[in-house]
Design a protein around this motif. Sequence first.
Motif, short mmCIF file in Angstrom:
data_model
loop_
_atom_site.label_atom_id
_atom_site.label_comp_id
_atom_site.label_asym_id
_atom_site.label_seq_id
_atom_site.Cartn_x
_atom_site.Cartn_y
_atom_site.Cartn_z
N LEU A 41 0.72 -1.20 0.01
CA LEU A 41 0.11 0.09 0.08
C LEU A 41 0.83 1.35 0.04
CD1 LEU A 41 -2.96 -1.24 2.37
CD2 LEU A 41 -2.83 -0.96 -0.12
N THR A 42 2.06 1.26 0.55
CA THR A 42 3.20 2.33 0.69
C THR A 42 3.46 2.80 -0.70
OG1 THR A 42 3.45 2.10 3.22
CG2 THR A 42 5.01 3.39 1.63
N TYR A 43 3.63 1.56 -1.59
CA TYR A 43 4.32 1.85 -2.71
C TYR A 43 3.08 2.50 -3.87
CZ TYR A 43 5.57 0.35 -7.43
OH TYR A 43 6.01 0.76 -8.91
N GLN A 44 2.06 1.91 -3.39
CA GLN A 44 0.83 2.13 -4.31
C GLN A 44 0.30 3.70 -3.96
OE1 GLN A 44 -2.65 -0.31 -3.44
NE2 GLN A 44 -1.67 -2.20 -4.49
N VAL A 45 0.48 4.10 -2.64
CA VAL A 45 0.30 5.71 -2.25
C VAL A 45 1.30 6.32 -3.00
CG1 VAL A 45 0.31 7.11 -0.57
CG2 VAL A 45 -0.98 5.16 -0.33
N ASN A 46 2.50 5.94 -2.96
CA ASN A 46 3.66 6.61 -3.33
C ASN A 46 3.64 6.84 -4.88
OD1 ASN A 46 4.77 7.54 -0.82
ND2 ASN A 46 6.18 5.46 -0.80
N SER A 47 3.09 5.90 -5.58
CA SER A 47 3.19 5.90 -7.07
C SER A 47 1.69 6.60 -7.54
CB SER A 47 2.96 4.50 -7.59
OG SER A 47 4.40 3.99 -7.15
N ALA A 48 0.79 6.79 -6.64
CA ALA A 48 -0.44 7.40 -7.01
C ALA A 48 -0.25 8.97 -7.76
CB ALA A 48 -1.61 7.53 -6.07
N THR A 49 -0.90 9.29 -8.70
CA THR A 49 -0.41 10.72 -9.47
C THR A 49 -1.47 11.64 -9.17
OG1 THR A 49 -1.28 9.64 -11.43
CG2 THR A 49 1.02 9.36 -11.27
N THR A 50 -2.45 11.12 -8.51
CA THR A 50 -3.36 11.96 -8.33
C THR A 50 -4.08 11.94 -6.86
OG1 THR A 50 -5.54 10.69 -9.17
CG2 THR A 50 -4.53 12.26 -10.63
N ILE A 51 -4.98 13.11 -6.37
CA ILE A 51 -5.37 12.70 -4.86
C ILE A 51 -6.33 11.73 -4.91
CG2 ILE A 51 -6.61 13.79 -3.12
CD1 ILE A 51 -4.94 16.43 -3.93
N PRO A 52 -7.26 11.53 -5.97
CA PRO A 52 -8.28 10.71 -6.02
C PRO A 52 -7.72 9.13 -6.17
CG PRO A 52 -9.04 12.24 -7.17
CD PRO A 52 -7.54 12.81 -6.91
N ALA A 53 -6.54 9.09 -6.98
CA ALA A 53 -5.99 7.87 -6.70
C ALA A 53 -5.46 7.23 -5.39
CB ALA A 53 -4.96 7.57 -7.87
N ALA A 54 -4.81 8.22 -4.79
CA ALA A 54 -4.46 8.05 -3.31
C ALA A 54 -5.38 7.38 -2.47
CB ALA A 54 -3.36 9.06 -2.90
N GLN A 55 -6.72 8.31 -2.52
CA GLN A 55 -7.80 8.01 -1.72
C GLN A 55 -8.33 6.81 -2.21
OE1 GLN A 55 -9.59 11.89 -2.46
NE2 GLN A 55 -8.96 12.51 -0.65
N ALA A 56 -8.29 6.24 -3.10
CA ALA A 56 -8.93 4.99 -3.40
C ALA A 56 -8.22 3.82 -2.76
CB ALA A 56 -8.88 4.85 -5.08
N ILE A 57 -6.92 4.00 -2.36
CA ILE A 57 -6.30 2.85 -1.98
C ILE A 57 -6.77 2.55 -0.53
CG2 ILE A 57 -3.80 2.20 -1.15
CD1 ILE A 57 -2.88 4.36 -3.54
N ALA A 58 -6.81 1.36 0.06
CA ALA A 58 -7.34 1.17 1.12
C ALA A 58 -6.96 -0.42 1.75
CB ALA A 58 -8.95 0.68 0.78
N TRP A 59 -7.00 -0.14 3.17
CA TRP A 59 -6.35 -1.30 3.95
C TRP A 59 -7.54 -2.29 4.00
CZ3 TRP A 59 -1.53 -2.32 6.11
CH2 TRP A 59 -1.62 -3.44 7.04
N VAL A 60 -7.24 -3.59 3.70
CA VAL A 60 -8.16 -4.68 3.87
C VAL A 60 -7.48 -5.53 5.02
CG1 VAL A 60 -9.29 -6.77 2.73
CG2 VAL A 60 -8.87 -4.70 1.50
N ASN A 61 -8.25 -5.93 6.12
CA ASN A 61 -7.75 -6.73 7.24
C ASN A 61 -7.28 -8.06 6.76
OD1 ASN A 61 -7.94 -4.90 9.08
ND2 ASN A 61 -9.99 -5.37 9.46
#
Length: 63
Positions: A41-61
């Motif tokens: 998830l850290t990689y995905q957030v750091n790779s996101a190019t827009t705020i909505p893309a970063a906000q779409a990343i979610a933790w799943v237990n």
Amino acid sequence: MLWCESAGTWSFKQHTQAQAQAVVASFVTWLNKCQSQLVTLTYQVNSATTIPAAQAIAWVNPQ
């Protein structure tokens, strides 16, 4: 003594050494899954190019 739940009530209970080792092993497995997911998830957030893309990343237990 380990903190555990029985019928909705949490308390310290006596456990055998084998039971305690099983609990620790299960915890380590769960923790490793959580850490792996955090890395992903850290990689995905750091790779996101827009705020909505970063906000779409979610933790799943992890189960």
